[in-house]
Scaffold this active site. Structure first.
Site, PDB file in Angstrom:
ATOM      1  NE  ARG A 123      -3.180   0.177   3.089  1.00 46.76           N
ATOM      2  CZ  ARG A 123      -2.693   0.667   4.247  1.00 46.76           C
ATOM      3  NH1 ARG A 123      -2.275   1.914   4.311  1.00 46.76           N
ATOM      4  NH2 ARG A 123      -2.648  -0.090   5.311  1.00 46.76           N
ATOM      5  CE1 TYR A 166     -16.791   9.711 -17.411  1.00 49.37           C
ATOM      6  CE2 TYR A 166     -16.147  10.074 -15.141  1.00 49.37           C
ATOM      7  CZ  TYR A 166     -16.633   9.240 -16.127  1.00 49.37           C
ATOM      8  OH  TYR A 166     -16.959   7.956 -15.822  1.00 49.37           O
ATOM      9  CG  ASP A 203      -9.758  14.648 -17.129  1.00 50.90           C
ATOM     10  OD1 ASP A 203      -9.095  14.036 -17.986  1.00 50.90           O
ATOM     11  OD2 ASP A 203     -10.702  14.138 -16.509  1.00 50.90           O
ATOM     12  CE  LYS A 263     -12.556   6.230 -19.472  1.00 45.55           C
ATOM     13  NZ  LYS A 263     -12.882   7.549 -18.951  1.00 45.55           N
TER      14      LYS A 263
END
Ligand SMILES: *Cc1c(COP(=O)(O)O)cnc(C)c1O
Length: 407
Positions: free
Chosen positions: A65, A120, A187, A212
């Site tokens: 982690r 988005y 973004d 994407k």
């Protein structure tokens, strides 16, 4: 030679692989360890302390982690492509956005965010909700609108260019100026580092839904933020404590995806230009959303018009429903940026959670153009649109008018 002096196409292939020859391997190793042996308590404890405060491993990575070397290889590759000091990867684009908001608001005590619409749907929804304990002012992408929205307690400005799903282009530099020192997060999912590097225009952070284009094959969900080392340390602190980790197998696939990213994006862009040119004068298309070559930001901020486009259909929602069901080469599915072309209806799907006044028109469908032969894509759309009874000039008649269209 440092990779900073190399062409981005070369960086895409080699960044994050610098030590492979010394390791005696050709493909990057995948480290699946959830925990790591500790040399002794002192070393383990101090490595833990360093990693939990956002630093790099010393002697041991302690626990997955806190650090994973396979994830770090992908981060190195993406950071180089974005001309950033560092990058921090997350389990999804939304996890990356959440970490950016938490790192900038919680760590500074400021609770206000300015968000430039359109965005988005998930981003819009998260920022509009009070889930992260922030208050968001939505505004247009003009410098006057951004300047008016900035407050003394503004921690972050969020923008997307090209924006989803209208492909609006926002001038990053003018928003950065208007933000007056408040960090701007861009973004860059639609443009990719191949076509646009927001840090060059003063952005503080660049976010990608790596799901994407970066992955490019529709088989990984991930997010990543590129930024300077100080902000990266803050993001790693949030990631270590909230645990929104990218799995090393996903990181391996994303790192491999970066190698072909420039080739994929340029070909997808050329295909999209051909499809857009054909759609532009289609009788069923009321409006084409695709940047024009003479847009002032094309060539200056973004190197090309991209591979995403949207259309508003004269036949409204009913025609959108028929088109999305009739396509055969396109897949009717959300997401974008992969090797295969997708078509989807934003108002019903990706932008469903957005407030009604900011929701896309019901007649709008969004297309993500892939690596198929563009003539096959056009033929598929032609056939699926003529289900509605319209007769469009046959492909052969328009082929000469579309420069990017090769058979
Ligand atoms: C998909 C997407 C996101 C969200 O990313 P996930 O990986 O799905 O969490 C954010 N921004 C844009 C522009 C997107 O297309």
């Amino acid at each position: 030679m440092t990779s900073r002096s190399l062409h981005p196409d070369t960086v895409a292939v080699h960044a994050g692989r610098e030590d492979l020859t010394d390791l005696g391997v050709h493909a990057p190793p995948i480290d699946l360890s959830s925990t790591n042996p500790l040399p002794d308590i002192e070393t383990g404890g101090s490595a833990y302390e360093t990693l939990a405060s956002g630093g790099y491993p010393e002697g041991t990575a302690v626990y997955a982690r806190l650090w994973n070397p396979t994830v770090a290889r992908f981060e190195t590759g993406l950071a180089r492509l974005e001309h950033a000091e560092a990058a921090v990867a997350f389990s999804s684009g939304m996890a990356a956005l959440t970490a950016a908001v938490l790192a900038t608001t919680r760590e500074t005590g400021r609770r206000h965010v300015v968000a430039v619409r359109p965005l988005y749907g998930g981003t819009d929804y998260l920022l509009a909700s009070d889930l992260l304990g922030v208050e968001t002012t939505f505004c247009e992408g003009t410098s006057a609108a951004v300047a008016a929205a900035i407050r003394r307690d503004t921690a972050l400005v969020v923008l997307e260019t090209p924006a989803n799903p209208t492909l609006d282009l926002v001038d990053i530099r003018s928003v950065v100026m208007a933000a007056d020192g408040v960090p701007v997060l861009v973004d860059n999912t639609f443009a990719t580092p191949v076509l646009q590097n927001p840090l060059k225009f003063g952005a503080a952070m660049v976010l990608h839904s790596a799901t994407k284009y970066l992955g490019g094959h529709g088989d990984v969900v991930a997010g990543v933020i590129a930024c300077d080392e100080e902000r990266a340390a803050a993001l790693r602190r949030v990631r270590a404590v909230t645990g929104a980790l990218l799995h090393p197998l996903g990181a391996y696939l994303l790192h491999r995806g970066l190698a072909t990213l420039p080739v994929r994006v340029r070909t997808q862009q050329a295909n999209a230009r051909a499809v857009a040119a054909w759609l532009a004068d289609h009788p069923d298309v009321a409006r084409l959303y695709y940047p024009t070559d003479d847009h002032p930001l094309i060539g200056r901020q973004m190197d090309g018009t991209g591979a995403m486009l949207s259309i508003e259909l004269r036949g409204g929602y009913d025609q959108a429903a028929r088109l999305t069901s009739a396509v055969q080469v396109f897949t009717h599915a959300v997401s974008l940026g992969g090797v295969d072309s997708l078509i989807q209806h934003p108002a019903a799907l990706t932008h469903r959670p957005v407030a009604p006044e900011a929701r896309p028109d019901a007649a709008l469908v969004r297309l993500s153009i892939g690596l198929e032969n563009p003539t096959d894509l056009i033929t598929d759309l032609d056939r699926a649109l003529s289900v509605n009874g319209h007769v469009h000039p046959p492909l052969t008649a328009i082929r000469s008018r579309i420069p990017d269209l090769q058979t």
